[in-house]
Structure formats: C-alpha cells, structure tokens
Design an enzyme around this catalytic site. Structure first.
Site, PDB file in Angstrom:
ATOM      1  N   ARG A   1      -9.379   0.768   9.175  1.00  0.00           N
ATOM      2  CA  ARG A   1      -9.276  -0.222   9.303  1.00  0.00           C
ATOM      3  C   ARG A   1     -10.040  -0.834  10.017  1.00  0.00           C
ATOM      4  NH1 ARG A   1      -2.970   0.562   8.751  1.00  0.00           N
ATOM      5  NH2 ARG A   1      -2.371  -1.824   9.529  1.00  0.00           N
TER       6      ARG A   1
ATOM      7  N   ARG B   1      11.648  -6.176   5.086  1.00  0.00           N
ATOM      8  CA  ARG B   1      11.213  -4.916   4.958  1.00  0.00           C
ATOM      9  C   ARG B   1      11.729  -4.457   6.620  1.00  0.00           C
ATOM     10  NH1 ARG B   1       5.161  -1.965   4.869  1.00  0.00           N
ATOM     11  NH2 ARG B   1       5.477  -2.613   7.046  1.00  0.00           N
TER      12      ARG B   1
ATOM     13  N   LYS C   1       0.785  -1.228   0.061  1.00  0.00           N
ATOM     14  CA  LYS C   1       0.025  -0.085   0.009  1.00  0.00           C
ATOM     15  C   LYS C   1       1.307   1.230  -0.569  1.00  0.00           C
ATOM     16  CE  LYS C   1      -2.272  -0.976   3.537  1.00  0.00           C
ATOM     17  NZ  LYS C   1      -1.785  -2.510   4.020  1.00  0.00           N
TER      18      LYS C   1
ATOM     19  N   ARG D   1      -0.602  -8.953  13.852  1.00  0.00           N
ATOM     20  CA  ARG D   1      -1.077  -7.498  12.599  1.00  0.00           C
ATOM     21  C   ARG D   1      -2.010  -9.061  11.732  1.00  0.00           C
ATOM     22  NH1 ARG D   1       4.639  -5.224  11.553  1.00  0.00           N
ATOM     23  NH2 ARG D   1       3.194  -4.612   9.635  1.00  0.00           N
TER      24      ARG D   1
ATOM     25  N   ARG E   1      11.924  -1.531  11.550  1.00  0.00           N
ATOM     26  CA  ARG E   1      10.419  -0.604  12.311  1.00  0.00           C
ATOM     27  C   ARG E   1      10.420  -2.318  13.295  1.00  0.00           C
ATOM     28  NH1 ARG E   1       5.360   0.141   8.241  1.00  0.00           N
ATOM     29  NH2 ARG E   1       4.527  -1.248  10.399  1.00  0.00           N
TER      30      ARG E   1
HETATM   31  N1  UDP Z   1      -1.833   1.653  13.127  1.00  0.00           N
HETATM   32  C1  UDP Z   1      -3.456   1.258  13.764  1.00  0.00           C
HETATM   33  N2  UDP Z   1      -4.484   2.441  13.214  1.00  0.00           N
HETATM   34  C2  UDP Z   1      -3.859   2.927  11.911  1.00  0.00           C
HETATM   35  C3  UDP Z   1      -2.589   2.375  10.989  1.00  0.00           C
HETATM   36  C4  UDP Z   1      -1.752   1.907  11.982  1.00  0.00           C
HETATM   37  O1  UDP Z   1      -3.571   0.777  14.428  1.00  0.00           O
HETATM   38  O2  UDP Z   1      -4.786   3.806  11.150  1.00  0.00           O
HETATM   39  C5  UDP Z   1      -1.031   0.414  14.046  1.00  0.00           C
HETATM   40  C6  UDP Z   1      -0.919  -0.905  14.257  1.00  0.00           C
HETATM   41  O3  UDP Z   1      -0.665  -1.271  15.110  1.00  0.00           O
HETATM   42  C7  UDP Z   1      -0.617  -1.312  12.553  1.00  0.00           C
HETATM   43  C8  UDP Z   1       0.829  -0.480  12.780  1.00  0.00           C
HETATM   44  O4  UDP Z   1       0.204   1.183  13.359  1.00  0.00           O
HETATM   45  O5  UDP Z   1      -0.255  -2.545  12.969  1.00  0.00           O
HETATM   46  C9  UDP Z   1       1.449  -0.393  11.444  1.00  0.00           C
HETATM   47  O6  UDP Z   1       0.952   0.333  10.853  1.00  0.00           O
HETATM   48  P1  UDP Z   1       0.841   0.485   9.420  1.00  0.00           P
HETATM   49  O7  UDP Z   1      -0.247   1.056   7.985  1.00  0.00           O
HETATM   50  O8  UDP Z   1       2.001   1.907   8.957  1.00  0.00           O
HETATM   51  O9  UDP Z   1       1.264  -0.686   9.073  1.00  0.00           O
HETATM   52  P2  UDP Z   1       1.549  -1.755   7.509  1.00  0.00           P
HETATM   53  O10 UDP Z   1       0.460  -2.436   7.967  1.00  0.00           O
HETATM   54  O11 UDP Z   1       1.068  -1.120   6.233  1.00  0.00           O
HETATM   55  O12 UDP Z   1       2.634  -2.861   7.463  1.00  0.00           O
HETATM   56 MG    MG Z   2       2.196   0.595   4.656  1.00  0.00          MG
END
Ligand code: UDP
Ligand code: MG
Length: 190
Positions: free
Chosen positions: A89, A128, A14, A146, A134
């Site tokens: 989300r 990554r 994304k 996640r 991270r």
């Molecule tokens: N997160 C969240 N709400 C959001 C965006 C991120 O709670 O709207 C938190 C959640 O813990 C997630 C972390 O931030 O696992 C990393 O999100 P990001 O979108 O950067 O990671 P990606 O899913 O793109 O790997």
């Molecule tokens: Mg992201």
C-alpha cells in the site's frame, strides 16, 4: 513462482476476485486486511495496534504490516505463487516486498489494477458495511479518508511497477463474472 499484486481502491473487488484467481491458478491468497481482522478478532497485541489505525481509515505503519506479511510468507514456503490483495500500500512496502521475494529468487510478475469509478466504490462499501458489519465500511467519512489515503500513498505503487513494464489495467465495472473473465485472460498471459 508467479506473484501477482491485485490492485485498486477500497471496494474495487480485490478480495472477491483474488479468491477466484487463487483457486483457478493454485496460488496463495494473502490479504493483509483479512490478516489484521483475524488479529483484531482475537484481540492480540498486533490486532490492538492495527485497530487504532483501521478505525480511522489510516494505514497501519509499514514496519507492522511488513512484519506480519513476512510471517505469512515464511509459514507457506512451498507455494506456487501468491496473489497479494491490499498489499503493498506504500512505495516502502513495495520495496520491502521486492526484497523479500528476491531472497527466494522470486519477483512480482505483474500488478493488475481494477479500475472502478469513485461513486460506485462508495456505494459498494456502504452496502458491504451493512452485510459484513465492518465498522470501517459503515461511516462515509472513514470511507472518504481511505480513498484519499489510497490516492496519496497507494496509487504510486502502480507506477512503481508499471515503470518496470509490469502494470496491467482492467475494467472493474460490470458483473463479477465479467471481471473474473477479464482477469483470467490477463493472468494467463503473464
Ligand atoms: N490496512 C493497512 N495495511 C494493509 C491492509 C489493510 O493499513 O496492508 C488497513 C487500512 O486501515 C485499511 C483497512 O486495513 O483501510 C482495511 O483494509 P482492506 O484491505 O481489508 O480493505 P479494502 O481496502 O479492501 O476495502
Ligand atoms: Mg479487501
């Protein structure tokens, strides 16, 4: 306004693709994950609160995330449209987003889901984690959590918009250029 949700599990590409799309179509790229990382980097109260959830791979509470998103949109009133990356989300976040946009007579025009196999996602995130440092990308049990939160809480957001005829699925496997080309075609047709 043209408002697009770029959707998919963690590691589906994304962030990478949202940057290309924002540039190509002149849209504002809003990544709530990046906003949280900025706050954490500055050790703000919001960042401290978010960190306690992010380091476990859980979702930051809706009220916190929605408030932060609203501030970001309020600070950019003149945009042509927004690419939402990593938000909404949950169904509650989707309803809040619809309400925020409706206040400016706008709406979500489409949700585009990047379809990627789970084994590929875990590999991408671990890679990554090595490059970006991270913490939430370096521990396989956090990554698995996640992905499980994604299936339970986030996946229904696609159906929420798909039921309104706004859902689009894209093959998210292949080279970055191939996927970008598929996305350009879909966004151009929105
Ligand atoms: N997160 C969240 N709400 C959001 C965006 C991120 O709670 O709207 C938190 C959640 O813990 C997630 C972390 O931030 O696992 C990393 O999100 P990001 O979108 O950067 O990671 P990606 O899913 O793109 O790997
Ligand atoms: Mg992201």
């Amino acid at each position: 306004m043209t408002n697009i949700i770029l959707f998919g599990p963690p590691g589906s590409g994304k962030g990478t693709q949202a940057k290309f799309l924002a540039e190509r179509f002149g849209l504002l790229h809003v990544s709530t994950g990046d906003l949280f990382r900025y706050e954490m980097g500055n050790n703000t109260p919001l960042g401290q609160e978010a960190k306690s959830y992010i380091e476990k791979g859980e979702l930051v509470p809706d009220s916190v995330t929605i408030g932060m998103l609203k501030n970001k949109l309020d600070a950019n009133p003149d945009v042509k449209g927004v690419i939402f990356d990593g938000f909404p989300r949950t169904i509650a976040q989707a309803a809040a987003l619809d309400e925020l946009l409706a206040a400016s007579s706008a709406e979500v025009d489409g949700i585009i889901s990047l379809e990627v196999e789970e084994a590929e996602i875990v590999q991408r995130l671990l890679l990554r984690g090595k490059d970006s440092g991270r913490a939430d990308d370096q521990d396989e049990s956090i990554i698995r959590n996640r992905i499980s939160v994604y299936h339970k809480e986030t996946a229904p957001v696609f159906n929420f918009y798909d039921a309104k005829g706004k859902g689009h699925k894209i093959d998210g496997m292949g080279t970055i250029e191939d996927i970008a080309a598929r996305l350009n075609t879909t966004v151009s047709a929105l």
